[in-house]
Design an enzyme around this catalytic site. Structure first.
Site, PDB file in Angstrom:
ATOM      1  N   ASP A 117      27.103   4.305 -44.142  1.00 57.36           N
ATOM      2  CA  ASP A 117      27.128   5.770 -44.052  1.00 57.36           C
ATOM      3  C   ASP A 117      26.245   6.461 -45.085  1.00 57.36           C
ATOM      4  O   ASP A 117      26.220   6.093 -46.258  1.00 57.36           O
ATOM      5  CB  ASP A 117      28.560   6.282 -44.237  1.00 57.36           C
ATOM      6  CG  ASP A 117      29.444   5.904 -43.072  1.00 57.36           C
ATOM      7  OD1 ASP A 117      29.003   5.132 -42.208  1.00 57.36           O
ATOM      8  OD2 ASP A 117      30.594   6.379 -43.042  1.00 57.36           O
ATOM      9  N   ASP A 126      31.991   3.249 -32.910  1.00 51.92           N
ATOM     10  CA  ASP A 126      31.975   2.670 -34.254  1.00 51.92           C
ATOM     11  C   ASP A 126      32.333   1.179 -34.244  1.00 51.92           C
ATOM     12  O   ASP A 126      32.535   0.575 -33.171  1.00 51.92           O
ATOM     13  CB  ASP A 126      32.948   3.485 -35.130  1.00 51.92           C
ATOM     14  CG  ASP A 126      32.437   3.671 -36.543  1.00 51.92           C
ATOM     15  OD1 ASP A 126      31.762   2.762 -37.049  1.00 51.92           O
ATOM     16  OD2 ASP A 126      32.740   4.719 -37.148  1.00 51.92           O
TER      17      ASP A 126
END
Ligand code: GLA
Length: 417
Positions: free
Chosen positions: A209, A149
């Site tokens: 997301d 990430d």
């Protein structure tokens, strides 16, 4: 002389495509299951074992879903001797290795998560500055996959070079372990990973997301196009599709555009919307990581995620993502070449009413113009109805449901030469 001739001939035979990060993984987009979309931080060993068992017993494994990926919140918030990462002992009382061994024994592979920052997005210890130690730790646990990430990156982003350098450190560290570990970058499209990640990673996220919603605009996901600077989160399926199409052709064998984990089965969309969602992820060659409760699935969910003909489009050996050929208001048409001279065509209707849509042979084989024979009669198969629709020439017109798709496969080509 002879030697150099042999060498030159051998080089000419080498495939022109160089595999991303040269680790030989993700020749076709990776498939599997990830904990995040359904469970967020509420994960533990039992939940993951139950999911792995269900992936086997439901048959999902036989369809190709073989990676079980443990997302954020698995960590203990303290390194052992300031060095080695440890799993949270209440969630993973046996440690990670025995869990990984159990999942391997089921014939599945295992993935882990960290961030190229000081903390993960969930606020846990992350890997910036600890790349070699962490890669070694994961390899010693038997990990096969890393999702990496972008949170708390200490300002080391903003140019492709900064992002590349930061993500490359982990790529090198993974390679150094000697264990094949699929490297999935998750920097939400920041700095254009489609331009810099294909030599260091196997996939790269394109957007903020995903959210389990078809097309709801959300202030948290402000960008409508791929080059907007705020990836955000809570991005709808249509928002992600509209961003992804612009860079679809950057996907290649070994390095894929990641449209984020699937929401099919999580309850926020209708059956048609989920079908559209899955269709576009498959056709644009996104990794197919399920994000639902695989221990308890409806027949409708299974119908979508276990459609072998749609999965075959995603895993096709031509490795070509479908391309958006046109947009007319709420309607979009996609075409993509598949192996054996076949072609996938998608008619997408994001509008609120069922509508008829037409694709001509020139639309479908646009890249072969002017060598397109419109009179060519070609058998067409509907991949969701799983039946042949008959032979068509010149064009095809189909009824497309509201918020839905028709996904068809042309069993031949209209290319005239
Ligand atoms: C980021 C990622 C998500 C998920 C969470 C975990 O938001 O984009 O996919 O991994 O972090 O905290």
């Amino acid at each position: 002389m002879i030697t150099s001739f042999i060498l030159a001939s051998a080089l000419a035979l080498l495939p022109t495509q160089v595999l991303a990060s040269n680790n030989g993984l993700a020749i076709t987009p990776q498939m599997g299951w990830n904990t995040w979309n359904k469970y967020g931080c509420n994960i533990d060993e039992q939940l993951i074992l139950d999911a792995a068992k269900a992936i086997v017993s439901s048959g999902l494994k036989d369809y190709g879903y073989n990676y079980v990926v443990i997302d954020d919140c698995w960590q203990k918030n303290e390194r052992e001797n300031n060095k080695t990462l440890l799993p949270d002992p209440t969630k993973f009382p046996r440690g990670m290795k025995p869990l990984v061994d159990d999942i391997h024994a089921m014939g599945l592979k295992v993935g882990i998560y960290s961030s190229a920052g000081t903390l993960t997005c969930g606020g846990h210890i992350a890997s910036l500055g600890y790349e070699e130690i962490d890669a070694k730790t994961w390899a010693s646990w038997g990990m096969d996959y890393l999702k990496y990430d972008n949170c708390y990156n200490q300002g080391q982003s903003g140019t492709a070079k900064l992002s590349y350098d930061r993500y490359n450190v982990m790529s090198q560290a993974l390679n150094k372990t000697g264990r094949p570990i699929l490297y999935s970058l998750c920097n939400w499209g920041e700095d254009g990973p489609w331009n810099f990640a294909s030599t260091i990673g196997n996939s790269w996220r394109l957007s903020g997301d995903i959210y389990d919603n078809f097309n709801r605009p959300d202030p948290a996901c402000p960008c409508e196009t791929y080059d907007c600077l705020l990836p955000g989160f809570r991005c709808s399926v249509m928002n992600i599709i509209n961003k992804s199409v612009a860079v679809a052709q950057k996907a290649r064998s070994g390095g894929w555009n990641d449209m984020d984990m699937l929401e099919v089965g999580n309850g926020g969309m209708t059956h048609e919307e989920y079908r559209l969602h899955y269709t576009m992820w498959a056709a644009l060659k996104s990794p197919l990581l399920l994000g639902n409760d695989v221990t308890n699935m409806t027949a409708q969910t299974k119908e979508i995620i276990m459609n072998d003909e749609v999965i075959a489009v995603n895993q096709d050996s031509s490795y070509s993502p479908a391309v958006r050929m046109w947009v007319k208001g709420d309607q979009q048409m996609f075409s993509g070449s598949l192996a054996n001279n076949t072609q996938v065509v998608i008619l997408l209707n994001a509008g609120d009413n069922e509508t008829k849509m037409t694709a001509t042979w020139d639309d479908i084989w646009f890249y072969s113009l002017p060598n397109v024979d419109s009179s060519k009669s070609i058998e067409v198969r509907d991949l969701w109805q799983k039946k042949n629709l008959g032979k068509f020439s010149h064009q095809i017109t189909l009824d497309v449901p509201a918020h839905g798709v028709r996904m068809v496969k042309f069993m031949g080509s209209a290319q005239s030469s």
